[in-house]
Design a protein around this motif. Structure first.
Motif, PDB file in Angstrom:
ATOM      1  N   TYR A 115      -6.433 -10.023  -0.562  1.00 59.99           N
ATOM      2  CA  TYR A 115      -6.811 -10.552   0.888  1.00 59.99           C
ATOM      3  C   TYR A 115      -5.853 -11.725   0.931  1.00 59.99           C
ATOM      4  CZ  TYR A 115      -9.733 -12.667   4.766  1.00 59.99           C
ATOM      5  OH  TYR A 115     -10.453 -12.871   5.713  1.00 59.99           O
ATOM      6  N   ASN A 116      -5.363 -11.895   2.216  1.00 62.84           N
ATOM      7  CA  ASN A 116      -4.335 -13.079   2.541  1.00 62.84           C
ATOM      8  C   ASN A 116      -4.947 -13.943   3.416  1.00 62.84           C
ATOM      9  OD1 ASN A 116      -4.531 -11.850   5.107  1.00 62.84           O
ATOM     10  ND2 ASN A 116      -2.466 -11.409   5.297  1.00 62.84           N
ATOM     11  N   GLY A 117      -6.353 -14.193   3.480  1.00 57.77           N
ATOM     12  CA  GLY A 117      -6.985 -15.216   4.005  1.00 57.77           C
ATOM     13  C   GLY A 117      -7.170 -14.659   5.740  1.00 57.77           C
ATOM     14  N   THR A 118      -6.739 -13.674   5.889  1.00 59.91           N
ATOM     15  CA  THR A 118      -6.962 -13.014   7.424  1.00 59.91           C
ATOM     16  C   THR A 118      -7.442 -11.441   7.178  1.00 59.91           C
ATOM     17  OG1 THR A 118      -5.483 -14.409   8.203  1.00 59.91           O
ATOM     18  CG2 THR A 118      -6.076 -12.581   9.561  1.00 59.91           C
ATOM     19  N   ASP A 119      -6.605 -10.765   6.303  1.00 54.21           N
ATOM     20  CA  ASP A 119      -6.810  -9.110   6.382  1.00 54.21           C
ATOM     21  C   ASP A 119      -6.759  -8.814   4.925  1.00 54.21           C
ATOM     22  OD1 ASP A 119      -6.884  -8.844   9.090  1.00 54.21           O
ATOM     23  OD2 ASP A 119      -4.635  -9.284   9.252  1.00 54.21           O
ATOM     24  N   ILE A 121      -5.010  -6.299   2.255  1.00 60.79           N
ATOM     25  CA  ILE A 121      -3.439  -6.003   2.402  1.00 60.79           C
ATOM     26  C   ILE A 121      -3.443  -4.929   1.325  1.00 60.79           C
ATOM     27  CG2 ILE A 121      -1.253  -6.470   2.356  1.00 60.79           C
ATOM     28  CD1 ILE A 121      -2.638  -7.555   4.528  1.00 60.79           C
ATOM     29  N   ASP A 122      -3.070  -3.585   1.540  1.00 64.31           N
ATOM     30  CA  ASP A 122      -2.798  -2.562   0.476  1.00 64.31           C
ATOM     31  C   ASP A 122      -1.351  -2.750   0.137  1.00 64.31           C
ATOM     32  OD1 ASP A 122      -5.132  -1.041   1.006  1.00 64.31           O
ATOM     33  OD2 ASP A 122      -4.207   0.060   2.565  1.00 64.31           O
ATOM     34  N   SER A 123      -1.107  -2.246  -1.307  1.00 58.83           N
ATOM     35  CA  SER A 123       0.232  -2.530  -1.904  1.00 58.83           C
ATOM     36  C   SER A 123       1.244  -1.617  -1.161  1.00 58.83           C
ATOM     37  CB  SER A 123       0.017  -2.005  -3.267  1.00 58.83           C
ATOM     38  OG  SER A 123       1.127  -2.219  -4.099  1.00 58.83           O
ATOM     39  N   GLY A 124       2.185  -2.436  -1.116  1.00 58.38           N
ATOM     40  CA  GLY A 124       3.167  -1.984  -0.185  1.00 58.38           C
ATOM     41  C   GLY A 124       3.399  -2.234   1.251  1.00 58.38           C
ATOM     42  N   ASP A 125       2.240  -2.866   1.755  1.00 51.88           N
ATOM     43  CA  ASP A 125       1.971  -3.206   3.330  1.00 51.88           C
ATOM     44  C   ASP A 125       2.581  -4.584   3.514  1.00 51.88           C
ATOM     45  OD1 ASP A 125       1.203  -0.783   3.737  1.00 51.88           O
ATOM     46  OD2 ASP A 125      -1.006  -1.593   4.004  1.00 51.88           O
ATOM     47  N   LEU A 126       2.757  -4.814   4.731  1.00 47.97           N
ATOM     48  CA  LEU A 126       3.018  -6.298   5.295  1.00 47.97           C
ATOM     49  C   LEU A 126       1.914  -7.199   4.873  1.00 47.97           C
ATOM     50  CD1 LEU A 126       4.854  -8.009   7.433  1.00 47.97           C
ATOM     51  CD2 LEU A 126       3.323  -7.278   8.918  1.00 47.97           C
ATOM     52  N   PHE A 127       2.339  -8.484   4.423  1.00 44.23           N
ATOM     53  CA  PHE A 127       1.402  -9.268   3.990  1.00 44.23           C
ATOM     54  C   PHE A 127       1.268 -10.396   4.993  1.00 44.23           C
ATOM     55  CE2 PHE A 127       0.198 -13.242   1.550  1.00 44.23           C
ATOM     56  CZ  PHE A 127      -0.735 -12.765   0.824  1.00 44.23           C
ATOM     57  N   ALA A 128       2.390 -11.018   5.631  1.00 43.18           N
ATOM     58  CA  ALA A 128       2.227 -11.705   6.697  1.00 43.18           C
ATOM     59  C   ALA A 128       3.717 -11.814   7.328  1.00 43.18           C
ATOM     60  CB  ALA A 128       2.175 -13.042   5.858  1.00 43.18           C
ATOM     61  N   THR A 129       3.366 -11.889   8.717  1.00 41.93           N
ATOM     62  CA  THR A 129       4.548 -12.118   9.750  1.00 41.93           C
ATOM     63  C   THR A 129       4.849 -13.875   9.661  1.00 41.93           C
ATOM     64  OG1 THR A 129       4.192 -10.188  10.835  1.00 41.93           O
ATOM     65  CG2 THR A 129       5.448 -11.683  11.614  1.00 41.93           C
ATOM     66  N   LEU A 130       5.878 -14.165   9.399  1.00 39.66           N
ATOM     67  CA  LEU A 130       6.179 -15.534   9.335  1.00 39.66           C
ATOM     68  C   LEU A 130       6.190 -16.171  10.752  1.00 39.66           C
ATOM     69  CD1 LEU A 130       8.514 -15.829   6.229  1.00 39.66           C
ATOM     70  CD2 LEU A 130       6.005 -15.707   6.655  1.00 39.66           C
TER      71      LEU A 130
END
Length: 173
Positions: A115-119, A121-130
């Protein structure tokens, strides 16, 4: 036109380990700072909060507490990511991770989600758009937590050597 750049930051120094089925556990904090260059003055830093030493008190328990599948919330916070850059490219952060394993326990894998604090996230996926602010990517706008939570409620053999690897790819598009 800028070429696409990719830097793979591998946290092979174990992002999280456990004292599975330990009678008592105290969670300490340790840090592991990693930096990788994407383009001039682009840095990715990872601060590891837990699990630096397998079998020691800084490890997390995989069989109790917030990491459990049934527990409310987002799991256990195991790190903080931060990116700063003056790149003119659009920057994104991808994540790859695998299950907890122990080399002495053939076939045993303890799955988890991130979990990235918002969503989630599956392995291999986008974690964050900067986020670019005024032409740069400030660390204050590009930072966040890394939580993990088990994906099942099964019982696994006790071990102090469960390990996992989480990798981040900072990509300029």
């Amino acid at each position: 036109m800028l070429k696409k750049s990719v830097v793979l930051i591998a946290i092979y120094a174990v992002l999280a380990t456990s004292l599975l089925f330990a009678e008592s556990i105290s969670v300490g904090t340790t840090t592991l700072n990693l930096n990788g260059v994407v383009s001039p003055k682009s840095l990715l830093g990872i601060t590891q909060l837990l699990g630096a030493s397998p079998g020691l008190e800084t490890a997390i328990s995989l069989d109790s507490g917030d990491i459990l599948y049934e527990a409310e919330g987002f799991g256990v916070e195991v790190g903080i990511w931060t990116v700063s850059s003056n790149s003119s490219s659009n920057l994104v952060l991808y994540i790859d991770y695998d299950a907890f394993t122990d080399d002495t326990l053939s076939g045993v894998q303890i799955g988890y989600d991130v979990y990235n604090g918002t969503d989630w996230i599956d392995s291999g996926d986008l974690f964050a758009t900067l986020v670019r602010v005024g032409g740069t990517y400030p660390a204050s706008a590009n930072t966040g937590p890394i939580f993990i939570k088990r994906t099942d409620s099964s019982t696994y053999p006790p071990s102090t050597n469960y390990r996992t690897t989480i990798q981040f790819s900072l990509t300029a598009q």
